[in-house]
Design a protein around this motif. Structure first.
Motif, PDB file in Angstrom:
ATOM      1  N   GLU A   1       0.860  -1.182   0.000  1.00  0.00           N
ATOM      2  CA  GLU A   1       0.000   0.000   0.000  1.00  0.00           C
ATOM      3  C   GLU A   1       0.894   1.228   0.000  1.00  0.00           C
ATOM      4  O   GLU A   1       1.851   1.306   0.767  1.00  0.00           O
ATOM      5  CB  GLU A   1      -0.919   0.009   1.221  1.00  0.00           C
ATOM      6  CG  GLU A   1      -1.939  -1.105   1.181  1.00  0.00           C
ATOM      7  CD  GLU A   1      -2.906  -1.058   2.349  1.00  0.00           C
ATOM      8  OE1 GLU A   1      -2.888  -0.075   3.110  1.00  0.00           O
ATOM      9  OE2 GLU A   1      -3.675  -2.018   2.492  1.00  0.00           O
ATOM     10  N   GLN A   2       0.567   2.175  -0.883  1.00  0.00           N
ATOM     11  CA  GLN A   2       1.384   3.372  -1.014  1.00  0.00           C
ATOM     12  C   GLN A   2       0.530   4.517  -1.552  1.00  0.00           C
ATOM     13  O   GLN A   2      -0.371   4.300  -2.365  1.00  0.00           O
ATOM     14  CB  GLN A   2       2.550   3.099  -1.964  1.00  0.00           C
ATOM     15  CG  GLN A   2       3.610   4.128  -1.925  1.00  0.00           C
ATOM     16  CD  GLN A   2       4.884   3.627  -2.607  1.00  0.00           C
ATOM     17  OE1 GLN A   2       4.943   2.530  -3.139  1.00  0.00           O
ATOM     18  NE2 GLN A   2       5.898   4.440  -2.591  1.00  0.00           N
ATOM     19  N   THR A   3       0.839   5.737  -1.103  1.00  0.00           N
ATOM     20  CA  THR A   3       0.163   6.915  -1.643  1.00  0.00           C
ATOM     21  C   THR A   3       1.026   7.463  -2.770  1.00  0.00           C
ATOM     22  O   THR A   3       2.204   7.768  -2.573  1.00  0.00           O
ATOM     23  CB  THR A   3      -0.044   7.986  -0.554  1.00  0.00           C
ATOM     24  OG1 THR A   3      -0.852   7.416   0.482  1.00  0.00           O
ATOM     25  CG2 THR A   3      -0.739   9.203  -1.120  1.00  0.00           C
ATOM     26  N   ILE A   4       0.442   7.560  -3.955  1.00  0.00           N
ATOM     27  CA  ILE A   4       1.151   8.019  -5.147  1.00  0.00           C
ATOM     28  C   ILE A   4       0.333   9.124  -5.780  1.00  0.00           C
ATOM     29  O   ILE A   4      -0.804   8.899  -6.182  1.00  0.00           O
ATOM     30  CB  ILE A   4       1.368   6.865  -6.154  1.00  0.00           C
ATOM     31  CG1 ILE A   4       2.085   5.690  -5.484  1.00  0.00           C
ATOM     32  CG2 ILE A   4       2.141   7.363  -7.375  1.00  0.00           C
ATOM     33  CD1 ILE A   4       2.081   4.420  -6.303  1.00  0.00           C
TER      34      ILE A   4
ATOM     35  N   GLY B   1      -1.209  11.570  -4.501  1.00  0.00           N
ATOM     36  CA  GLY B   1      -2.425  11.883  -3.774  1.00  0.00           C
ATOM     37  C   GLY B   1      -3.469  10.784  -3.775  1.00  0.00           C
ATOM     38  O   GLY B   1      -4.526  10.924  -3.171  1.00  0.00           O
ATOM     39  N   ALA B   2      -3.197   9.666  -4.440  1.00  0.00           N
ATOM     40  CA  ALA B   2      -4.140   8.543  -4.485  1.00  0.00           C
ATOM     41  C   ALA B   2      -3.588   7.374  -3.667  1.00  0.00           C
ATOM     42  O   ALA B   2      -2.384   7.127  -3.665  1.00  0.00           O
ATOM     43  CB  ALA B   2      -4.377   8.087  -5.919  1.00  0.00           C
ATOM     44  N   ALA B   3      -4.462   6.678  -2.981  1.00  0.00           N
ATOM     45  CA  ALA B   3      -4.077   5.500  -2.207  1.00  0.00           C
ATOM     46  C   ALA B   3      -4.057   4.294  -3.152  1.00  0.00           C
ATOM     47  O   ALA B   3      -5.096   3.923  -3.705  1.00  0.00           O
ATOM     48  CB  ALA B   3      -5.060   5.274  -1.073  1.00  0.00           C
ATOM     49  N   TRP B   4      -2.885   3.710  -3.340  1.00  0.00           N
ATOM     50  CA  TRP B   4      -2.731   2.548  -4.204  1.00  0.00           C
ATOM     51  C   TRP B   4      -2.503   1.313  -3.353  1.00  0.00           C
ATOM     52  O   TRP B   4      -1.789   1.348  -2.359  1.00  0.00           O
ATOM     53  CB  TRP B   4      -1.545   2.733  -5.162  1.00  0.00           C
ATOM     54  CG  TRP B   4      -1.874   3.595  -6.329  1.00  0.00           C
ATOM     55  CD1 TRP B   4      -1.822   4.958  -6.383  1.00  0.00           C
ATOM     56  CD2 TRP B   4      -2.332   3.168  -7.601  1.00  0.00           C
ATOM     57  NE1 TRP B   4      -2.221   5.399  -7.618  1.00  0.00           N
ATOM     58  CE2 TRP B   4      -2.532   4.321  -8.390  1.00  0.00           C
ATOM     59  CE3 TRP B   4      -2.588   1.923  -8.160  1.00  0.00           C
ATOM     60  CZ2 TRP B   4      -2.980   4.256  -9.703  1.00  0.00           C
ATOM     61  CZ3 TRP B   4      -3.028   1.861  -9.471  1.00  0.00           C
ATOM     62  CH2 TRP B   4      -3.229   3.017 -10.231  1.00  0.00           C
ATOM     63  N   ARG B   5      -3.107   0.198  -3.782  1.00  0.00           N
ATOM     64  CA  ARG B   5      -2.913  -1.083  -3.119  1.00  0.00           C
ATOM     65  C   ARG B   5      -2.667  -2.133  -4.183  1.00  0.00           C
ATOM     66  O   ARG B   5      -3.462  -2.276  -5.117  1.00  0.00           O
ATOM     67  CB  ARG B   5      -4.139  -1.466  -2.300  1.00  0.00           C
ATOM     68  CG  ARG B   5      -3.926  -2.738  -1.489  1.00  0.00           C
ATOM     69  CD  ARG B   5      -5.154  -3.082  -0.661  1.00  0.00           C
ATOM     70  NE  ARG B   5      -4.927  -4.029   0.407  1.00  0.00           N
ATOM     71  CZ  ARG B   5      -4.477  -5.262   0.290  1.00  0.00           C
ATOM     72  NH1 ARG B   5      -4.129  -5.732  -0.887  1.00  0.00           N
ATOM     73  NH2 ARG B   5      -4.343  -6.051   1.337  1.00  0.00           N
TER      74      ARG B   5
ATOM     75  N   GLY C   1      -5.930   2.049  -7.451  1.00  0.00           N
ATOM     76  CA  GLY C   1      -5.736   3.334  -6.802  1.00  0.00           C
ATOM     77  C   GLY C   1      -7.040   4.086  -6.747  1.00  0.00           C
ATOM     78  O   GLY C   1      -7.872   3.974  -7.647  1.00  0.00           O
TER      79      GLY C   1
ATOM     80  N   ALA D   1      -8.915   7.921  -5.038  1.00  0.00           N
ATOM     81  CA  ALA D   1      -8.868   9.170  -4.279  1.00  0.00           C
ATOM     82  C   ALA D   1     -10.220   9.852  -4.431  1.00  0.00           C
ATOM     83  O   ALA D   1     -10.880   9.717  -5.465  1.00  0.00           O
ATOM     84  CB  ALA D   1      -7.749  10.072  -4.792  1.00  0.00           C
TER      85      ALA D   1
ATOM     86  N   GLU E   1       0.642   9.977 -15.075  1.00  0.00           N
ATOM     87  CA  GLU E   1       0.159   9.232 -13.896  1.00  0.00           C
ATOM     88  C   GLU E   1       0.826   7.866 -13.838  1.00  0.00           C
ATOM     89  O   GLU E   1       1.294   7.432 -12.792  1.00  0.00           O
ATOM     90  CB  GLU E   1      -1.354   9.015 -13.971  1.00  0.00           C
ATOM     91  CG  GLU E   1      -2.198  10.219 -13.748  1.00  0.00           C
ATOM     92  CD  GLU E   1      -3.680   9.925 -13.980  1.00  0.00           C
ATOM     93  OE1 GLU E   1      -4.068   8.735 -14.118  1.00  0.00           O
ATOM     94  OE2 GLU E   1      -4.457  10.886 -14.023  1.00  0.00           O
TER      95      GLU E   1
END
Length: 121
Positions: free
Chosen positions: A49-52, A54-58, A66, A68, A80
């Motif tokens: 899980e990582q924020t890229i 401004g979006a939360a990606w899993r 992702g 947001a 993007e």
């Protein structure tokens, strides 16, 4: 006749209120929301899980999603993709909303992002 106008006005207000309430439901696909999907070339061993951007990606295995509440910038879909690849690795496919990258765009995305990773190291 006047009763008909009153009923019509009330019905119109009810429809408007219902539409406004629907637009505010968390997780709904509102006009400013972001939804992205990617398939990794190399699956992850454990969920990531990582924020890229401004979006939360899993990512789990080779599938990544992702989301947001708002799209934070006006980046094009290839830009993007480059941000995602720089953070989690090369992708075999990438979709942002209804836009999906072509094979040529995917090659450009992976190549540029991998070059950015190499330059950082």
């Amino acid at each position: 006749m006047q009763n008909f106008r009153c009923v019509s006005a009330i019905a119109a207000m009810a429809v408007f209120a219902a539409g406004s309430a629907f637009a505010q439901v968390p997780g709904s696909k509102g006009p400013g929301s972001f939804r992205g999907e990617a398939r990794l070339v190399t699956p992850t061993a454990v969920p990531v899980e990582q924020t890229i951007g401004g979006a939360a990606w899993r990512c789990d295995g080779d599938q990544c999603q992702g989301a947001a509440a708002r799209k934070g910038n006006l980046d094009g879909v290839v830009r993007e993709c480059k941000k995602v690849v720089a953070a989690i690795g090369p992708v075999a496919s990438y979709r942002s909303g209804a836009r999906e990258l072509s094979d040529g765009q995917l090659r450009a995305c992976n190549k540029a992002a991998i070059q950015m990773q190499t330059a950082r190291n």
